[in-house]
Design an enzyme around this catalytic site. Sequence first.
Site, PDB file in Angstrom:
ATOM      1  N   THR A 175      63.742  43.331  38.747  1.00 60.11           N
ATOM      2  CA  THR A 175      64.643  42.659  39.681  1.00 60.11           C
ATOM      3  C   THR A 175      65.393  41.508  39.010  1.00 60.11           C
ATOM      4  O   THR A 175      64.871  40.896  38.067  1.00 60.11           O
ATOM      5  CB  THR A 175      63.818  42.106  40.863  1.00 60.11           C
ATOM      6  OG1 THR A 175      64.620  41.191  41.611  1.00 60.11           O
ATOM      7  CG2 THR A 175      62.575  41.346  40.400  1.00 60.11           C
ATOM      8  N   ASP A 176      66.559  41.189  39.556  1.00 54.71           N
ATOM      9  CA  ASP A 176      67.303  40.020  39.051  1.00 54.71           C
ATOM     10  C   ASP A 176      66.583  38.704  39.377  1.00 54.71           C
ATOM     11  O   ASP A 176      66.891  37.665  38.779  1.00 54.71           O
ATOM     12  CB  ASP A 176      68.729  40.004  39.617  1.00 54.71           C
ATOM     13  CG  ASP A 176      68.793  40.016  41.139  1.00 54.71           C
ATOM     14  OD1 ASP A 176      67.734  40.078  41.807  1.00 54.71           O
ATOM     15  OD2 ASP A 176      69.922  39.977  41.678  1.00 54.71           O
ATOM     16  N   GLU A 177      65.606  38.768  40.305  1.00 54.98           N
ATOM     17  CA  GLU A 177      64.926  37.520  40.702  1.00 54.98           C
ATOM     18  C   GLU A 177      64.103  36.905  39.578  1.00 54.98           C
ATOM     19  O   GLU A 177      63.707  35.749  39.659  1.00 54.98           O
ATOM     20  CB  GLU A 177      64.031  37.759  41.927  1.00 54.98           C
ATOM     21  CG  GLU A 177      64.830  38.147  43.149  1.00 54.98           C
ATOM     22  CD  GLU A 177      64.039  38.036  44.448  1.00 54.98           C
ATOM     23  OE1 GLU A 177      63.014  37.349  44.480  1.00 54.98           O
ATOM     24  OE2 GLU A 177      64.479  38.646  45.437  1.00 54.98           O
ATOM     25  N   LYS A 209      56.806  39.820  38.928  1.00 54.67           N
ATOM     26  CA  LYS A 209      57.731  40.787  38.332  1.00 54.67           C
ATOM     27  C   LYS A 209      58.106  40.337  36.912  1.00 54.67           C
ATOM     28  O   LYS A 209      58.217  41.158  35.993  1.00 54.67           O
ATOM     29  CB  LYS A 209      58.998  40.938  39.189  1.00 54.67           C
ATOM     30  CG  LYS A 209      58.793  41.621  40.528  1.00 54.67           C
ATOM     31  CD  LYS A 209      58.270  43.034  40.429  1.00 54.67           C
ATOM     32  CE  LYS A 209      59.281  44.029  39.897  1.00 54.67           C
ATOM     33  NZ  LYS A 209      58.783  45.431  39.967  1.00 54.67           N
TER      34      LYS A 209
HETATM   35  P1  NAD Z   1      58.972  48.769  48.878  1.00 54.64           P
HETATM   36  O1  NAD Z   1      58.094  47.634  49.269  1.00 54.64           O
HETATM   37  O2  NAD Z   1      59.859  49.383  49.904  1.00 54.64           O
HETATM   38  O3  NAD Z   1      58.073  49.956  48.289  1.00 54.64           O
HETATM   39  C1  NAD Z   1      57.021  49.728  47.398  1.00 54.64           C
HETATM   40  C2  NAD Z   1      56.169  50.992  47.337  1.00 54.64           C
HETATM   41  O4  NAD Z   1      55.110  50.767  46.374  1.00 54.64           O
HETATM   42  C3  NAD Z   1      55.476  51.329  48.670  1.00 54.64           C
HETATM   43  O5  NAD Z   1      55.572  52.715  48.931  1.00 54.64           O
HETATM   44  C4  NAD Z   1      54.014  50.926  48.448  1.00 54.64           C
HETATM   45  O6  NAD Z   1      53.100  51.701  49.200  1.00 54.64           O
HETATM   46  C5  NAD Z   1      53.871  51.162  46.948  1.00 54.64           C
HETATM   47  N1  NAD Z   1      52.811  50.352  46.335  1.00 54.64           N
HETATM   48  C6  NAD Z   1      52.615  49.011  46.441  1.00 54.64           C
HETATM   49  N2  NAD Z   1      51.533  48.641  45.746  1.00 54.64           N
HETATM   50  C7  NAD Z   1      51.039  49.778  45.169  1.00 54.64           C
HETATM   51  C8  NAD Z   1      49.930  50.043  44.321  1.00 54.64           C
HETATM   52  N3  NAD Z   1      49.089  49.078  43.940  1.00 54.64           N
HETATM   53  N4  NAD Z   1      49.742  51.325  43.904  1.00 54.64           N
HETATM   54  C9  NAD Z   1      50.567  52.320  44.289  1.00 54.64           C
HETATM   55  N5  NAD Z   1      51.616  52.128  45.104  1.00 54.64           N
HETATM   56  C10 NAD Z   1      51.852  50.871  45.530  1.00 54.64           C
HETATM   57  O7  NAD Z   1      59.787  48.263  47.619  1.00 54.64           O
HETATM   58  P2  NAD Z   1      61.272  48.629  47.146  1.00 54.64           P
HETATM   59  O8  NAD Z   1      62.225  47.720  47.788  1.00 54.64           O
HETATM   60  O9  NAD Z   1      61.464  50.085  47.218  1.00 54.64           O
HETATM   61  O10 NAD Z   1      61.177  48.178  45.608  1.00 54.64           O
HETATM   62  C11 NAD Z   1      60.770  49.109  44.618  1.00 54.64           C
HETATM   63  C12 NAD Z   1      60.839  48.434  43.262  1.00 54.64           C
HETATM   64  O11 NAD Z   1      62.164  47.977  43.017  1.00 54.64           O
HETATM   65  C13 NAD Z   1      59.931  47.196  43.144  1.00 54.64           C
HETATM   66  O12 NAD Z   1      59.369  47.199  41.857  1.00 54.64           O
HETATM   67  C14 NAD Z   1      60.900  46.028  43.316  1.00 54.64           C
HETATM   68  O13 NAD Z   1      60.431  44.900  42.603  1.00 54.64           O
HETATM   69  C15 NAD Z   1      62.160  46.592  42.687  1.00 54.64           C
HETATM   70  N6  NAD Z   1      63.449  46.060  43.186  1.00 54.64           N
HETATM   71  C16 NAD Z   1      63.725  46.048  44.527  1.00 54.64           C
HETATM   72  C17 NAD Z   1      64.985  45.627  44.956  1.00 54.64           C
HETATM   73  C18 NAD Z   1      65.361  45.626  46.434  1.00 54.64           C
HETATM   74  O14 NAD Z   1      66.420  45.130  46.789  1.00 54.64           O
HETATM   75  N7  NAD Z   1      64.558  46.188  47.321  1.00 54.64           N
HETATM   76  C19 NAD Z   1      65.938  45.206  44.023  1.00 54.64           C
HETATM   77  C20 NAD Z   1      65.606  45.219  42.664  1.00 54.64           C
HETATM   78  C21 NAD Z   1      64.370  45.668  42.263  1.00 54.64           C
HETATM   79  O1  DAU Z   2      67.423  40.641  44.261  1.00 55.39           O
HETATM   80  C1  DAU Z   2      66.519  41.701  44.278  1.00 55.39           C
HETATM   81  C2  DAU Z   2      65.432  41.436  45.316  1.00 55.39           C
HETATM   82  O2  DAU Z   2      66.033  41.605  46.590  1.00 55.39           O
HETATM   83  C3  DAU Z   2      64.237  42.360  45.159  1.00 55.39           C
HETATM   84  O3  DAU Z   2      63.590  42.081  43.932  1.00 55.39           O
HETATM   85  C4  DAU Z   2      63.230  42.171  46.305  1.00 55.39           C
HETATM   86  O4  DAU Z   2      62.191  43.125  46.208  1.00 55.39           O
HETATM   87  C5  DAU Z   2      63.972  42.364  47.625  1.00 55.39           C
HETATM   88  O5  DAU Z   2      63.092  42.119  48.710  1.00 55.39           O
HETATM   89  C6  DAU Z   2      65.178  41.427  47.699  1.00 55.39           C
HETATM   90  O6  DAU Z   2      64.741  40.054  47.759  1.00 55.39           O
HETATM   91  P1  DAU Z   2      65.424  38.984  48.753  1.00 55.39           P
HETATM   92  O7  DAU Z   2      64.463  37.895  48.993  1.00 55.39           O
HETATM   93  O8  DAU Z   2      66.800  38.643  48.272  1.00 55.39           O
HETATM   94  O9  DAU Z   2      65.615  39.958  50.049  1.00 55.39           O
HETATM   95  P2  DAU Z   2      65.336  39.760  51.614  1.00 55.39           P
HETATM   96  O10 DAU Z   2      65.778  41.024  52.264  1.00 55.39           O
HETATM   97  O11 DAU Z   2      63.961  39.287  51.909  1.00 55.39           O
HETATM   98  O12 DAU Z   2      66.333  38.594  51.999  1.00 55.39           O
HETATM   99  C7  DAU Z   2      67.710  38.620  51.633  1.00 55.39           C
HETATM  100  C8  DAU Z   2      68.325  37.279  52.026  1.00 55.39           C
HETATM  101  O13 DAU Z   2      68.351  37.166  53.457  1.00 55.39           O
HETATM  102  C9  DAU Z   2      67.522  36.082  51.555  1.00 55.39           C
HETATM  103  O14 DAU Z   2      68.418  35.049  51.186  1.00 55.39           O
HETATM  104  C10 DAU Z   2      66.702  35.666  52.768  1.00 55.39           C
HETATM  105  C11 DAU Z   2      67.605  36.023  53.910  1.00 55.39           C
HETATM  106  N1  DAU Z   2      66.965  36.440  55.186  1.00 55.39           N
HETATM  107  C12 DAU Z   2      65.971  37.385  55.152  1.00 55.39           C
HETATM  108  C13 DAU Z   2      65.398  37.822  56.333  1.00 55.39           C
HETATM  109  C14 DAU Z   2      64.284  38.865  56.297  1.00 55.39           C
HETATM  110  C15 DAU Z   2      67.438  35.944  56.405  1.00 55.39           C
HETATM  111  O15 DAU Z   2      68.365  35.095  56.422  1.00 55.39           O
HETATM  112  N2  DAU Z   2      66.882  36.393  57.573  1.00 55.39           N
HETATM  113  C16 DAU Z   2      65.878  37.319  57.597  1.00 55.39           C
HETATM  114  O16 DAU Z   2      65.411  37.701  58.683  1.00 55.39           O
END
Ligand code: NAD
Ligand code: DAU
Length: 329
Positions: free
Chosen positions: A118-120, A149
């Site tokens: 992730t960019d975080e 991460k």
């Molecule tokens: P998500 O929470 O929707 O899904 C995570 C999945 O991993 C789930 O199915 C969960 O059951 C499984 N899991 C968790 N712990 C586990 C373990 N110990 N063993 C096996 N399975 C396990 O997450 P997502 O949003 O799909 O993110 C997927 C990946 O992408 C993560 O590594 C996250 O850091 C990365 N990522 C997410 C975003 C985003 O915007 N959602 C952006 C950049 C990177």
């Molecule tokens: O940038 C990549 C990341 O994006 C991933 O690594 C993470 O797994 C993914 O969860 C996401 O992280 P954020 O913290 O940016 O996403 P989130 O959806 O939790 O929140 C997005 C923005 O919205 C953040 O600034 C918080 C805000 N927010 C979130 C919720 C749930 C609100 O304002 N209201 C809300 O109800």
Amino acid sequence: MLVTGGAGFIGANFVHYTLRHRPEYRICVLDKLTYAGDQASLRQVADRIRFVRGDVGDAATVDALVAESDVVVHFAAESHVDNSLHDPEPFLHSNVVGTYRLLEAVRRHGARLHHISTDEVYGDLPLTGTDRFTEETAYAPSSPYSATKAASDMLVRAWCRSYGVAATISNCANNYGPYQHVEKFIPRQITNVLTGGRARLYGTGEHVREWTHVDDHNAAVHLILSRGRVGETYLIGSGVERSNREIVETLLELLGLPRDDFDHVADRPGHDLRYSNDSTKIRTQLGWQPRYGDLRDGLAATVEWFHDNEWWWKAAKQATEERYRLLGR
Ligand code: NAD
Ligand code: DAU
């Protein structure tokens, strides 16, 4: 191909994307089915994949599955920042120990690994300005989630250098699209409105995220698998930045409500201000281009998907909002 976390948001979309574009792959999904995983997200392709319920932190399970795989794509993680602030421990287990177990198995069996990050890991940027993260930006994670991460990325880099593991890493910006858990920002606002509630903005709502459609992310992952250089890191991002307030206003308009029909709620502690990836490297070296250029169109399709697929999210909604109530958000 072993896909960890394939029942989660991005992992499930990756499985669908792969079967659509590369039907020659034989896919095994390893997923613990935490609260965030849902096998129903793979229902349409259940007869075309093997599904194993298990933990990436379990060395024996991981070793046996990696032994049978040529390629591993590692999505499994605890992914939600708010949860990590409340209870960091599962993040250390799944994100750090889980990645370690996978690296050890990949080292033993010689499989190719792509690690999804992730960019975080880079911390945040000032709200205003044109600075962007690059592959050379120093790591400075803010939350327990991003710290774990960052740790997992460092493990991958160390295993590449010291043991010659064939791995790549990508750090993507915020994703949106179908099958995203209702705890996340965009699905939460849509499903709040669809269940008769109101949209909820943390703090001022001025915080900025760069929004990338999940299929564009997964297309980038396939490009890295086929053309990426082992040992390298690639940043992925659409270049489309919006404040949270702008996103909520657009969603409300798409849902037929006044643009100001939302509540401000307590801010997230340590809330990162702005993320923005410079994705020049993957665009110029691997030819990646996002296809979902118009965010409004992408959001409209996402609103429609949640509207049409209540069966998929309804059960998780109540439990999610219970958790938010405890956090005061
Ligand atoms: P998500 O929470 O929707 O899904 C995570 C999945 O991993 C789930 O199915 C969960 O059951 C499984 N899991 C968790 N712990 C586990 C373990 N110990 N063993 C096996 N399975 C396990 O997450 P997502 O949003 O799909 O993110 C997927 C990946 O992408 C993560 O590594 C996250 O850091 C990365 N990522 C997410 C975003 C985003 O915007 N959602 C952006 C950049 C990177
Ligand atoms: O940038 C990549 C990341 O994006 C991933 O690594 C993470 O797994 C993914 O969860 C996401 O992280 P954020 O913290 O940016 O996403 P989130 O959806 O939790 O929140 C997005 C923005 O919205 C953040 O600034 C918080 C805000 N927010 C979130 C919720 C749930 C609100 O304002 N209201 C809300 O109800």
